[in-house]
Scaffold this active site. Structure first.
Site, PDB file in Angstrom:
ATOM      1  N   GLU A 142     -16.421  -4.203   5.715  1.00  0.00           N
ATOM      2  CA  GLU A 142     -15.531  -3.042   5.784  1.00  0.00           C
ATOM      3  C   GLU A 142     -16.326  -1.807   6.206  1.00  0.00           C
ATOM      4  OE1 GLU A 142     -12.108  -2.972   5.578  1.00  0.00           O
ATOM      5  OE2 GLU A 142     -12.617  -5.073   5.794  1.00  0.00           O
ATOM      6  N   ARG A 144      -2.633   8.415   3.147  1.00  0.00           N
ATOM      7  CA  ARG A 144      -2.923   9.306   4.273  1.00  0.00           C
ATOM      8  C   ARG A 144      -1.679   9.754   5.047  1.00  0.00           C
ATOM      9  NH1 ARG A 144      -7.506   5.690   6.876  1.00  0.00           N
ATOM     10  NH2 ARG A 144      -6.591   4.161   5.470  1.00  0.00           N
ATOM     11  N   LYS A 157      36.846  15.654  17.816  1.00  0.00           N
ATOM     12  CA  LYS A 157      36.573  14.792  16.655  1.00  0.00           C
ATOM     13  C   LYS A 157      37.744  13.867  16.402  1.00  0.00           C
ATOM     14  CE  LYS A 157      37.795  14.924  12.633  1.00  0.00           C
ATOM     15  NZ  LYS A 157      38.270  15.275  11.288  1.00  0.00           N
ATOM     16  N   GLY A 172       0.820  -1.214   0.000  1.00  0.00           N
ATOM     17  CA  GLY A 172       0.000   0.000   0.000  1.00  0.00           C
ATOM     18  C   GLY A 172       0.851   1.261   0.000  1.00  0.00           C
ATOM     19  N   ASN A 226      46.584  19.483  30.295  1.00  0.00           N
ATOM     20  CA  ASN A 226      45.598  20.539  30.520  1.00  0.00           C
ATOM     21  C   ASN A 226      45.497  21.384  29.263  1.00  0.00           C
ATOM     22  OD1 ASN A 226      44.236  22.923  31.470  1.00  0.00           O
ATOM     23  ND2 ASN A 226      44.619  22.092  33.516  1.00  0.00           N
ATOM     24  N   ASN A 230     -12.164  -6.263  13.042  1.00  0.00           N
ATOM     25  CA  ASN A 230     -11.147  -7.140  12.472  1.00  0.00           C
ATOM     26  C   ASN A 230      -9.802  -6.451  12.631  1.00  0.00           C
ATOM     27  OD1 ASN A 230      -9.676  -8.909  10.786  1.00  0.00           O
ATOM     28  ND2 ASN A 230     -10.109  -7.611   8.996  1.00  0.00           N
ATOM     29  N   LYS A 261       4.815   3.825   3.101  1.00  0.00           N
ATOM     30  CA  LYS A 261       4.357   3.788   4.495  1.00  0.00           C
ATOM     31  C   LYS A 261       5.154   2.815   5.363  1.00  0.00           C
ATOM     32  CE  LYS A 261       0.151   2.231   5.673  1.00  0.00           C
ATOM     33  NZ  LYS A 261      -1.291   2.289   5.971  1.00  0.00           N
ATOM     34  N   ALA A 317      50.214  31.010  26.712  1.00  0.00           N
ATOM     35  CA  ALA A 317      48.888  31.395  26.201  1.00  0.00           C
ATOM     36  C   ALA A 317      49.010  32.234  24.940  1.00  0.00           C
ATOM     37  CB  ALA A 317      48.138  32.176  27.276  1.00  0.00           C
TER      38      ALA A 317
HETATM   39  C1  UD1 Z   1      -7.723  -3.569   6.702  1.00  0.00           C
HETATM   40  C2  UD1 Z   1      -8.894  -4.564   6.705  1.00  0.00           C
HETATM   41  C3  UD1 Z   1      -9.874  -4.183   7.815  1.00  0.00           C
HETATM   42  C4  UD1 Z   1      -9.169  -4.137   9.137  1.00  0.00           C
HETATM   43  C5  UD1 Z   1      -7.945  -3.219   9.072  1.00  0.00           C
HETATM   44  C6  UD1 Z   1      -7.128  -3.368  10.322  1.00  0.00           C
HETATM   45  C7  UD1 Z   1      -9.211  -5.263   4.384  1.00  0.00           C
HETATM   46  C8  UD1 Z   1     -10.043  -5.130   3.176  1.00  0.00           C
HETATM   47  N1  UD1 Z   1      -9.559  -4.533   5.432  1.00  0.00           N
HETATM   48  O1  UD1 Z   1      -8.235  -2.316   6.337  1.00  0.00           O
HETATM   49  O2  UD1 Z   1     -10.928  -5.117   7.881  1.00  0.00           O
HETATM   50  O3  UD1 Z   1     -10.059  -3.694  10.133  1.00  0.00           O
HETATM   51  O4  UD1 Z   1      -7.101  -3.572   7.976  1.00  0.00           O
HETATM   52  O5  UD1 Z   1      -6.071  -2.459  10.345  1.00  0.00           O
HETATM   53  O6  UD1 Z   1      -8.269  -6.042   4.399  1.00  0.00           O
HETATM   54  N2  UD1 Z   1      -2.012  -3.546   1.125  1.00  0.00           N
HETATM   55  C9  UD1 Z   1      -1.372  -4.100   0.036  1.00  0.00           C
HETATM   56  N3  UD1 Z   1      -1.964  -3.988  -1.184  1.00  0.00           N
HETATM   57  C10 UD1 Z   1      -3.144  -3.360  -1.397  1.00  0.00           C
HETATM   58  C11 UD1 Z   1      -3.789  -2.773  -0.269  1.00  0.00           C
HETATM   59  C12 UD1 Z   1      -3.197  -2.889   0.971  1.00  0.00           C
HETATM   60  O7  UD1 Z   1      -0.304  -4.677   0.164  1.00  0.00           O
HETATM   61  O8  UD1 Z   1      -3.599  -3.314  -2.548  1.00  0.00           O
HETATM   62  C13 UD1 Z   1      -1.387  -3.662   2.453  1.00  0.00           C
HETATM   63  C14 UD1 Z   1      -1.028  -2.326   3.057  1.00  0.00           C
HETATM   64  O9  UD1 Z   1       0.306  -1.970   2.736  1.00  0.00           O
HETATM   65  C15 UD1 Z   1      -1.187  -2.589   4.549  1.00  0.00           C
HETATM   66  C16 UD1 Z   1      -2.242  -3.695   4.618  1.00  0.00           C
HETATM   67  O10 UD1 Z   1      -2.292  -4.271   3.332  1.00  0.00           O
HETATM   68  O11 UD1 Z   1       0.015  -3.061   5.118  1.00  0.00           O
HETATM   69  C17 UD1 Z   1      -3.608  -3.164   5.031  1.00  0.00           C
HETATM   70  O12 UD1 Z   1      -4.056  -2.220   4.088  1.00  0.00           O
HETATM   71  P1  UD1 Z   1      -4.885  -0.942   4.491  1.00  0.00           P
HETATM   72  O13 UD1 Z   1      -5.176  -0.176   3.258  1.00  0.00           O
HETATM   73  O14 UD1 Z   1      -4.231  -0.225   5.622  1.00  0.00           O
HETATM   74  O15 UD1 Z   1      -6.242  -1.623   4.997  1.00  0.00           O
HETATM   75  P2  UD1 Z   1      -7.315  -1.017   5.977  1.00  0.00           P
HETATM   76  O16 UD1 Z   1      -8.187  -0.082   5.226  1.00  0.00           O
HETATM   77  O17 UD1 Z   1      -6.654  -0.504   7.177  1.00  0.00           O
HETATM   78 MG    MG Z   2      -4.616  -0.064   7.595  1.00  0.00          MG
END
Ligand code: UD1
Ligand code: MG
Length: 455
Positions: A152, A15, A349, A11, A375, A167, A22, A421
């Site tokens: 979700e 944000r 240093k 991801g 000194n 979750n 991230k 000095a």
């Molecule tokens: C996800 C869960 C949600 C849970 C929450 C907990 C899903 C659909 N939702 O939501 O139920 O409550 O985590 O924190 O799984 N990532 C990828 N590829 C992608 C999208 C995301 O590798 O295409 C990775 C991100 O880097 C991250 C993780 O998956 O490490 C979670 O993704 P994120 O977008 O943060 O999911 P949430 O919306 O938080």
């Molecule tokens: Mg998340």
């Protein structure tokens, strides 16, 4: 039972509003993903897979020595699609534990329990009941309390939004039916994403047991989606680290005002005042006192050392009983001898300062070797740089350097020498005796100061 781990780390983390992917955002001085990887490694599973996408090259480059295999998710279509990218690597495993690269505080102990409690062929979920479920997937249960699926946040009906069981994200899945389940996922939802969470309903439909593992305290499973959450987790992490050291005897004035970005080890009866920062690998011997506002990075501090406020020590070794600061700057490659004193506004240093030597005020000592019992007067400068090369200053034992002297390197000063000095020393100084390069003082008697003309 062969278990693999897949860490989802593709991801972008929109944000975070950052050019850095991230999972590379630092927590306690290390990328978040490094924490997850350490935990995964502790679990000693068959293989660890990491799915990267956004900034994938940078993420891989940050872990040059890892044994984990890397998988690329070309487009960030959702967590279900991300897991799909790693499917080829799972051949031969019985089950897979899915972790998130942005959930850095989860402990191996919790995950071990999760794996142990989840029946072999079941789909295991991690859940918690929280007061503010906003943003999380909600756990949907039927009238018998059995988990039916995950909704979700953005797809929740108003009544579902009131559900406080969430979750946490970590899942354990049987590998054999997984490809089929993932293939069947669709992106027909509020976010147009392929949700991994939808496999829960698929598993139910296939007659698999869905096994919720509930964490009493969800803190360790908190994820990072924005800078506010990152800062919250940083505080949690710092408290945990410091608490562990406190339990081993470290005394701190205020646990909320000490940060450790790396690894700190301490002997007995050490004391740390507020606003101290430890970076990299730092060791404090016994009875070390660290004053307010000090920054210690990759440093070895001997027994009974006193570090006075606002001193910076980096890449250095400080001998037992030495006193540093206040406002001292000790730079890499420095060795301070036992009971030596380095005082205010002294920069050192790549220098070796012998036992019992003192430079108490306003000096620059660079590329120098200083003997014992020396000194160094206020304002002394080793002129180590000729504009192109650096040169060394070698000072013997029991030397006295008068205030405001410049030692133009390369230069040697013999044992027991005294430098008057205000001298500029450009040539070898023999042992003993007084050496000075000061122009003689003279007085012009009856000297009249210029006067302002009266108008
Ligand atoms: C996800 C869960 C949600 C849970 C929450 C907990 C899903 C659909 N939702 O939501 O139920 O409550 O985590 O924190 O799984 N990532 C990828 N590829 C992608 C999208 C995301 O590798 O295409 C990775 C991100 O880097 C991250 C993780 O998956 O490490 C979670 O993704 P994120 O977008 O943060 O999911 P949430 O919306 O938080
Ligand atoms: Mg998340």
């Amino acid at each position: 039972m062969l278990t693999d781990i897949v860490i989802l780390a593709a991801g972008q983390g929109t944000r975070m509003h950052s050019a850095l992917p991230k999972v590379l955002q630092p927590l306690g001085g290390k990328p978040m993903l490094a924490h997850v990887l350490t935990t995964a490694t502790d679990l000693a599973v068959r293989r660890i897979h990491i799915v990267v996408g956004f900034g994938g090259d940078a993420v891989q480059a940050a872990f040059p020595d890892t044994q984990a295999s890397w998988w690329i998710q070309a487009q960030q279509l959702g967590t279900g699609d991300a897991l799909k990218s790693a499917l080829p690597g799972l051949t031969g495993a019985d089950r897979v534990l899915v972790l998130y690269g942005d959930v850095p505080l989860l402990t191996a102990a919790t995950l071990r329990e999760f794996l142990q409690q989840t029946p072999v062929t079941a789909l295991g979920l991690t859940t918690a009941s929280v007061s503010e479920p906003h943003g999380y997937g909600r756990i949907l249960r039927d009238a018998d309390g059995q988990v039916q699926g995950i909704r979700e946040h953005k797809d929740c009906q108003t009544d579902e939004q009131a559900i406080c069981e969430i979750n946490l994200g970590m899942m354990v899945l049987p590998v054999q039916p997984l490809a089929g389940w993932l293939q069947g996922l669709s992106a027909r939802n509020a976010q147009g994403e392929i949700y991994l969470t939808d496999v829960v309903a698929a598993a139910r439909a296939d007659g698999y047991v869905v096994w919720p593992f509930t964490l009493a305290d969800a803190t360790e499973a908190l994820g990072v989606n924005d800078p506010v959450q990152l800062a919250i987790l940083e505080r949690v992490f710092q408290r945990q680290q410091l608490r562990a050291l406190q339990m081993q005897g470290l005394r701190v004035a205020d646990p909320a005002r000490v940060d450790i970005r790396g690894e700190l080890t301490c002997g007995q009866d050490c004391w740390v005042d507020p606003n101290v920062l430890f970076v990299g690998k730092v060791h404090l011997g016994h009875r070390v006192r660290v004053g307010a506002g000090a920054v210690l990075q990759d440093a070895q501090i001997g027994d009974d050392v006193e570090i006075l406020p606002y001193s910076l020590i980096e890449g250095a070794q400080i001998g037992a009983g030495a006193r540093i600061g206040p406002f001292a700057r000790i730079r890499p490659g420095t060795e301070i001898g036992e009971a030596a004193h380095i005082g205010n506004y002294v920069e050192v240093k790549a220098a070796k300062i012998g036992a019992g030597s003192k430079a108490n005020h306003l000096s620059y000592l660079g590329d120098a070797e200083i003997g014992t019992g020396v000194n160094v007067g206020a304002g002394t400068i080793t002129c180590n740089y000729d504009g192109v090369h650096k040169h060394r200053t070698i000072i013997g034992n029991d030397v006295f350097i008068g205030s405001d002297s410049q030692l133009v390197a390369p230069v040697n000063i013999g044992d027991g020498a005294t430098i008057g000095a205000g001298s500029t020393i450009t040539k070898e100084v023999p042992p003993g005796g007084l050496t000075l390069s000061r122009s003689p003082q003279r007085t012009i008697p009856h000297w009249q100061r210029p006067r302002r003309d009266k108008k």
